[in-house]
Design an enzyme around this catalytic site. Structure first.
Site, PDB file in Angstrom:
ATOM      1  N   THR A 257      25.136 -10.212  40.395  1.00 57.14           N
ATOM      2  CA  THR A 257      26.504  -9.968  40.840  1.00 57.14           C
ATOM      3  C   THR A 257      26.973 -11.001  41.860  1.00 57.14           C
ATOM      4  OG1 THR A 257      26.218  -7.595  40.469  1.00 57.14           O
ATOM      5  CG2 THR A 257      28.036  -8.257  41.882  1.00 57.14           C
ATOM      6  N   ASP A 314      33.873  -5.146  40.081  1.00 63.14           N
ATOM      7  CA  ASP A 314      33.463  -5.873  41.283  1.00 63.14           C
ATOM      8  C   ASP A 314      34.309  -7.128  41.503  1.00 63.14           C
ATOM      9  OD1 ASP A 314      31.572  -3.912  41.351  1.00 63.14           O
ATOM     10  OD2 ASP A 314      29.840  -5.218  41.257  1.00 63.14           O
ATOM     11  N   ASP A 336      34.704  -0.208  41.196  1.00 59.16           N
ATOM     12  CA  ASP A 336      34.223  -0.697  42.495  1.00 59.16           C
ATOM     13  C   ASP A 336      34.801  -2.074  42.817  1.00 59.16           C
ATOM     14  OD1 ASP A 336      32.627   1.579  42.361  1.00 59.16           O
ATOM     15  OD2 ASP A 336      30.832   0.489  41.762  1.00 59.16           O
ATOM     16  N   TRP A 395      28.682   3.190  48.283  1.00 61.40           N
ATOM     17  CA  TRP A 395      27.572   2.322  47.902  1.00 61.40           C
ATOM     18  C   TRP A 395      26.429   2.497  48.896  1.00 61.40           C
ATOM     19  CZ3 TRP A 395      27.861  -3.745  48.133  1.00 61.40           C
ATOM     20  CH2 TRP A 395      26.686  -4.287  47.604  1.00 61.40           C
TER      21      TRP A 395
END
Length: 474
Positions: A257, A314, A336, A395
């Site tokens: 990520t 993301d 998210d 998270w």
């Protein structure tokens, strides 16, 4: 880093299905009945790994699922996960749906994932169960796709905070829009790429450097390193859509990520204005590791003004080291898409959930020692569909998010706008609302409201002040 893929297929009924896997790291076949497929892919580095799992339903539709598997060695551990609630007992791991992805229609897929740790070796699970049922059949395992060696740390943890001692920030005020631009893709500027202009700034600069960018599309990866503070990237168009910095990296093919971003901004007192940062990788419902970051922000005292941040899962990562003031900007994504352990004030912004099935907007990982995480202030929250979008999920267990005096449209899932994540209960997180309006701003027992006395200490200025009294708002 190693990239490995294991695929199995199996049969699932309305509430059951499974996958038995062999041929773990190379092409091969496994015995299974028709009905479902599970793909398990890992990206490894010394001591850690990211695992992405896709469950594809080829049988009857299901509503509510639990995926089970066992790590082959006891040194493997789940650290943090996403798009499912993970638990581990010994070597046995279970992943349970969250409410927005509980249903899997015939032919549809659900993608989940987690970060883990290991020592010695990182073998892949030999079998999976779906809702407690294991089955067998035949399927071909795809060959693994190589991934580059990762540079980030093995966990989804941001970089250390910069030194609190530094000179006052030079003003990030815009420069004139006339004259020769610093960057122009057509060759009429000093540089053809944004990165070339950044590279030309001397390391350790102590005064603001404004890099003007001519309208156009710049398909590149842009990095403002930590040793180059006080840099402004300024688009010269009439709107932020005229200057677009874009790439299509995603986590599964680019080292996880953190490495997937289009822009990496680490120099303190950076500023972005009147431009777009985009990651145009498109989620296809089958590819694993689909996180695709637009902006990875490590910079402290960063200001974003009239900026668009575009992505899917993301989109905007705000790391622990960052304090950022985002003004009059637009952010869109799916899951998210505003996340991290840093501190951010989003003032007068438009935030859009573009996925028709909805998902959480924020995934904060605020440290317990930090009073402030994310403040969405006098902004507008909209989405593609009604009653599907959630305000956020934790998270980290101490996540802090406040939606204050904002307009919440009917896209908000009014009965339950907060949800759990990776074993972290939203009820234990520091989630609040204060004086919001709109069709999505109802009040019930699942929507903690901040009192007036509390709100007095949760202003934009309080969020951003830190130990140095930073106030970009004026």
């Amino acid at each position: 880093m190693k990239s490995r893929t294991t695929t199995g297929t199996g049969m699932i009924s309305a509430l059951a299905g499974v996958v038995a896997l062999t041929g773990l790291a190379t092409a091969g076949t496994a015995q299974a009945a028709t009905g479902c497929a599970v793909t398990y892919t890992t990206n490894d580095w010394p001591g850690g790994f990211t695992a992405a799992v896709t469950i594809q339903n080829l049988g009857n539709a299901i509503n509510g699922w639990t995926l089970g598997f066992a790590f082959p060695v006891s040194s493997q551990k789940v650290d943090t996960g996403w798009s499912a609630t993970f638990s581990q007992s010994g070597q046995n791991v279970t992943a349970t749906n969250v409410d927005y992805n509980a249903a899997i229609a015939t032919g549809a897929s659900v993608a989940i994932g987690f970060n883990g740790t290991w020592s010695g070796s990182n073998p892949q699970p030999a079998a999976f169960t779906l809702n407690g049922v294991t089955c067998t059949g035949t399927t071909t395992n795809p060959s693994p796709t190589p991934s580059p060696t990762p540079s980030p740390s093995p966990t989804r943890s941001p970089s250390p905070s910069p030194s609190p001692t530094r000179s006052p920030s030079p003003s990030p005020s815009p420069s004139p829009t006339s004259g020769k631009p610093a960057v122009a893709a057509d060759g009429t500027g000093t540089y053809r790429t944004v990165q070339a202009a950044i590279d030309a700034v001397v390391s350790g600069n102590s005064s603001r450097k404004v890099i003007t960018i001519k309208p156009g599309t710049y398909r590149e990866i842009v990095t403002i390193p930590a040793n180059k503070p006080y840099i402004t990237l300024q688009g010269l168009g009439s709107s932020p859509g005229d200057v677009v910095i874009v790439n299509s990296h995603y986590a599964g093919g680019n080292g996880g990520t953190f490495n997937s971003a289009t822009a990496f901004v680490s120099g303190h007192d950076s500023a972005l204005t009147n431009l777009t940062i985009s990651n145009d990788y498109v989620e296809d419902g089958t590819t694993v590791n689909q996180q695709a970051v637009a902006l990875n922000l490590n910079a402290d005292r960063a200001v974003l003004s009239n900026v668009r941040l575009l992505g899917d899962q993301d989109t905007f990562l705000i790391n622990d080291s960052a304090r950022t003031y985002v003004k009059s900007s637009y952010i869109e994504g799916t899951v998210d898409f505003i996340f991290g352990g840093g501190t951010a004030v989003l003032n007068d912004c438009d935030i859009y959930e573009k996925r028709s099935s909805g998902a959480p907007i924020t995934a904060a990982r605020t440290d317990a020692a930090k009073t402030y995480g994310f403040l969405v202030y006098r902004s507008r929250i909209t989405g593609a569909t009604g009653n599907t979008t959630q305000l956020g999920r934790p998270w980290g267990p101490n996540a802090q998010v406040l939606y204050r005096e904002s307009s919440l449209s009917s896209t908000i899932k009014t009965s339950q706008p907060w949800t759990d994540m990776s074993g972290n209960s939203w009820k234990n997180a520091r989630f609040f609302e204060y004086k919001n309006t709109g069709a999505g701003a109802t009040v019930n027992s699942n929507r903690p409201q901040m009192s007036d006395s509390q709100a007095a200490t949760y202003t934009p200025q309080k969020y951003l002040a830190g130990s140095d009294g930073w106030n970009p708002i004026g």
